[in-house]
Design a protein around this motif. Structure first.
Motif, short mmCIF file in Angstrom:
data_model
loop_
_atom_site.label_atom_id
_atom_site.label_comp_id
_atom_site.label_asym_id
_atom_site.label_seq_id
_atom_site.Cartn_x
_atom_site.Cartn_y
_atom_site.Cartn_z
N PRO A 183 40.81 42.34 43.09
CA PRO A 183 39.45 42.17 42.59
C PRO A 183 38.86 43.48 42.04
O PRO A 183 39.15 44.56 42.57
N THR A 184 38.06 43.36 41.03
CA THR A 184 37.37 44.41 40.28
C THR A 184 38.32 45.19 39.37
O THR A 184 37.88 46.10 38.67
N GLN A 185 39.59 44.85 39.35
CA GLN A 185 40.53 45.50 38.43
C GLN A 185 40.60 44.66 37.15
O GLN A 185 41.65 44.12 36.77
N ASP A 186 39.46 44.60 36.48
CA ASP A 186 39.30 43.65 35.38
C ASP A 186 39.98 44.10 34.09
O ASP A 186 40.30 43.26 33.23
N HIS A 187 40.20 45.40 33.91
CA HIS A 187 40.79 45.87 32.67
C HIS A 187 42.28 45.52 32.58
O HIS A 187 42.75 45.04 31.54
N ILE A 188 43.02 45.74 33.65
CA ILE A 188 44.43 45.36 33.64
C ILE A 188 44.54 43.84 33.68
O ILE A 188 45.46 43.26 33.07
N ALA A 189 43.62 43.16 34.35
CA ALA A 189 43.65 41.70 34.39
C ALA A 189 43.46 41.12 32.98
O ALA A 189 44.12 40.14 32.60
N ALA A 190 42.57 41.73 32.20
CA ALA A 190 42.33 41.25 30.83
C ALA A 190 43.58 41.41 29.98
O ALA A 190 43.92 40.53 29.17
N LEU A 191 44.27 42.53 30.13
CA LEU A 191 45.50 42.74 29.36
C LEU A 191 46.58 41.74 29.78
O LEU A 191 47.32 41.23 28.93
N ALA A 192 46.68 41.48 31.08
CA ALA A 192 47.67 40.50 31.54
C ALA A 192 47.40 39.14 30.93
O ALA A 192 48.34 38.45 30.49
N ARG A 193 46.14 38.73 30.87
CA ARG A 193 45.81 37.43 30.24
C ARG A 193 46.15 37.46 28.76
O ARG A 193 46.72 36.51 28.22
N GLU A 194 45.80 38.56 28.09
CA GLU A 194 46.04 38.65 26.65
C GLU A 194 47.52 38.54 26.32
O GLU A 194 47.89 37.91 25.32
N TYR A 195 48.37 39.12 27.14
CA TYR A 195 49.80 39.13 26.85
C TYR A 195 50.58 38.07 27.63
O TYR A 195 51.80 38.08 27.65
N GLY A 196 49.85 37.16 28.28
CA GLY A 196 50.49 36.02 28.91
C GLY A 196 51.32 36.33 30.13
O GLY A 196 52.33 35.68 30.39
N VAL A 197 50.89 37.31 30.92
CA VAL A 197 51.59 37.67 32.16
C VAL A 197 50.77 37.12 33.32
O VAL A 197 49.63 37.54 33.53
N SER A 198 51.34 36.21 34.08
CA SER A 198 50.61 35.56 35.16
C SER A 198 50.83 36.28 36.49
O SER A 198 51.71 37.14 36.62
N THR A 199 50.03 35.92 37.47
CA THR A 199 50.12 36.52 38.80
C THR A 199 50.19 35.43 39.86
O THR A 199 49.79 34.29 39.62
N ILE A 200 50.70 35.81 41.03
CA ILE A 200 50.70 34.93 42.19
C ILE A 200 50.18 35.72 43.38
O ILE A 200 50.26 36.94 43.41
N PRO A 201 49.64 35.04 44.40
CA PRO A 201 49.10 35.77 45.56
C PRO A 201 50.20 36.48 46.34
O PRO A 201 51.32 35.97 46.49
N THR A 202 49.90 37.65 46.84
CA THR A 202 50.77 38.32 47.81
C THR A 202 50.72 37.54 49.12
O THR A 202 49.64 37.17 49.58
N TYR A 203 51.88 37.29 49.70
CA TYR A 203 51.90 36.52 50.94
C TYR A 203 51.15 37.28 52.03
O TYR A 203 51.43 38.46 52.30
N ASN A 204 50.19 36.59 52.67
CA ASN A 204 49.33 37.27 53.64
C ASN A 204 48.96 36.34 54.78
O ASN A 204 47.83 36.33 55.25
N GLN A 205 49.93 35.56 55.25
CA GLN A 205 49.68 34.63 56.33
C GLN A 205 50.40 35.09 57.60
O GLN A 205 51.35 35.87 57.54
N GLY A 206 49.91 34.61 58.73
CA GLY A 206 50.51 34.98 60.00
C GLY A 206 50.05 36.34 60.47
O GLY A 206 48.91 36.76 60.22
N ASP A 207 50.95 37.06 61.12
CA ASP A 207 50.62 38.36 61.71
C ASP A 207 51.27 39.49 60.93
O ASP A 207 52.40 39.37 60.44
N SER A 208 50.55 40.60 60.84
CA SER A 208 51.13 41.86 60.39
C SER A 208 51.48 42.69 61.61
O SER A 208 51.13 42.33 62.74
N ILE A 209 52.20 43.79 61.39
CA ILE A 209 52.63 44.65 62.50
C ILE A 209 52.05 46.04 62.34
O ILE A 209 52.15 46.64 61.26
#
Length: 492
Positions: free
Chosen positions: A100-126
């Motif tokens: 979030p708030t990294q809107d400049h790189i996000a705009a370029l990713a949309r412009e050039y058709g590069v998609s994203t997926i969530p980083t896995y963040n379920q369960g426990d960390s160590i």
């Protein structure tokens, strides 16, 4: 020497057309335009990383003629995809995450058709503390341990100072700048908390982001780094800097982050010259002369889109003013490598683990789960002293130590990897480390304005010169766009 911008240069055994292209709207069409024959371009950009590409893109869109000189044989700089040796999986060797708030790189990713997926963040960390593993919900910023309240108090103090009158991107103007820049982050920790575990937590909060020891970086620098983890509407926070959900590690790019700069470079076409390390930049009157291994070129303006820690590899004629020289001497690159092990299945999930670890483990102190092309990945950062120790160690030793580290964290199944990859940024000659250059005490308050102040026709870019999200891809894009605005203002 020839100043013919359209001449053909023989680079790496292949004929490459060296040209600069004028005219607005060409990038949007994704094709190269006609090259001017001879003469001087409006701007030469030194460096084909995200910052330099963003600068070139903005300049071309405004009708300026541009030439990008890149030392490597590829675009992207510290954003780089590599292939694993056995299965050929695409892996992020450098910058990887977006949030979030990294809107400049996000705009370029949309412009050039590069998609994203969530980083896995379920369960426990160590949380790993000198051989002891403490499981904690991946949603929590700190483990529930006796030292947590003191560590939280220390980090809260840092957060308050990062919000108290911080002019983001100009930390030397902070009300308490002189004191904060006179001490290291280690000294800041020692004067804030007493519990050893609390000290370690505050150390990891910094080293996870910068890959340096706490005694190697100015406290002012890191507090500005916290303040920069936002945008003009959202003040920077330590939680946003370090978190996964809602933070800077929230998402990853499908197919690797390097797709963004590679597609930008493709759109720029033959405006980019590869294998062209710049050796000197001279200027007189209204013209700058840039000498590179691919030839000598002239321009009205130059943007040096490089880390201040390595920009002094170029010879400047006449010399740079003392503040700029002092600034570059006060910066150093972090020491870092990313080690990735590929698995047929994410066995850690079966144990209720997120794949995330942080603490004082060695050689890997921070891990994340990643994913690419059907392969599940454990990725870990090797940084600071651990990286320097392994920089010239045999590859077999590095792999053995990293896998055994994963075994400590996640269990014996970690030995059943199907492939691995590693990239030592310390030994990459055109980066000399990563993820970002940091400043030693006394540098920002003495020489800080030289970070962005133009020198003659030369303007400075690179993620280190950004206001918000310095050190990140978003900061790189911001800095390139800012430098392009400066150049266009001088060309009018």
């Amino acid at each position: 020497m020839s100043q013919d911008i359209s001449r053909r240069a023989l680079l790496s055994g292949a004929a490459v057309t060296v040209s600069a292209v004028a005219g607005a709207g060409i990038l949007g069409a994704g094709r190269a335009g006609a090259a001017p024959r001879g003469g001087t371009v409006d701007a030469i950009v030194v460096g084909g990383g995200l910052s330099g590409l963003a600068a070139a893109k903005s300049l071309v869109a405004s009708g300026a003629s541009v030439l990008v000189l890149e030392a490597r044989n590829r675009a992207g700089g510290r954003v780089h995809n590599i292939k694993s040796p056995k299965v050929g999986a695409t892996l992020d060797a450098g910058a990887e995450f977006i949030g979030p708030t990294q809107d400049h790189i996000a705009a370029l990713a949309r412009e050039y058709g590069v998609s994203t997926i969530p980083t896995y963040n379920q369960g426990d960390s160590i949380f790993w503390n000198s051989g002891t593993a403490t499981r904690m919900s991946a949603a929590l910023p700190l483990p529930i341990i006796p030292a947590a309240p003191q560590a939280l108090g220390g980090l809260t103090k840092a957060q308050v100072e990062a919000l108290a009158g911080f002019p983001v991107g100009q930390p030397w103007k902070h009300p308490n700048a002189r004191y904060l820049d006179s001490i290291t982050w280690q000294r800041y920790i020692d004067t804030t908390v007493t519990d050893p575990t609390a000290k370690m937590l505050m150390t990891v909060a910094m080293s996870a982001a910068l890959s340096v020891r706490a005694d190697e970086v100015s406290a002012l620098y890191f507090l500005n780094y916290i303040a920069a983890a936002g945008d003009e509407q959202n003040p920077g926070t330590l939680i946003r800097l370090l978190s996964t959900d809602g933070g800077a590690q929230e998402r990853i790019f499908v197919g690797g982050a390097a797709q963004v700069p590679l597609r930008m470079a493709r759109a720029l076409g033959n405006r980019i010259v590869y294998n062209a390390p710049v050796r000197s930049i001279g200027w007189s009157g209204t013209r700058a002369t840039v000498r590179s291994d691919a030839g000598t070129f002239t321009a009205r303006k130059v943007i040096v889109a490089m880390s201040p820690a390595i920009s002094d590899q170029i010879r400047y004629l006449p010399g740079l003013p003392a503040p700029r020289v002092g600034l570059t001497r006060g910066y150093q690159m972090g020491s870092i490598s990313k080690f990735s092990a590929l698995y047929k299945r994410p066995f850690w999930r079966e144990k209720g683990l997120s794949g995330q670890v942080y603490g004082n483990g060695r050689p890997i102190d921070v891990t994340f789960e990643s994913y690419t092309e059907g392969q599940h990945i454990l990725m870990g950062f090797i940084s600071a002293d651990a990286m320097r120790r392994l920089d010239h160690a045999p590859e077999s030793q590095l792999v053995r130590e990293c896998i055994e580290n994963f075994v400590e964290y996640f269990g014996p199944e970690a030995r059943d990897y199907i492939d691995y990859a590693n990239f030592k940024w310390d030994l990459e000659p055109w980066s000399r480390g990563g993820p970002v250059a940091v400043s030693a005490p006394g540098t920002l308050t003495r020489f800080g304005p030289a970070l962005r102040d133009p020198v003659g026709p030369i303007h400075w870019a690179g993620t280190e010169t950004a206001d918000f999200w310095t050190g990140y891809m978003d900061g790189a894009v911001r800095s390139g766009q800012r430098a392009a605005r400066e150049v266009l203002g001088g060309l009018r």
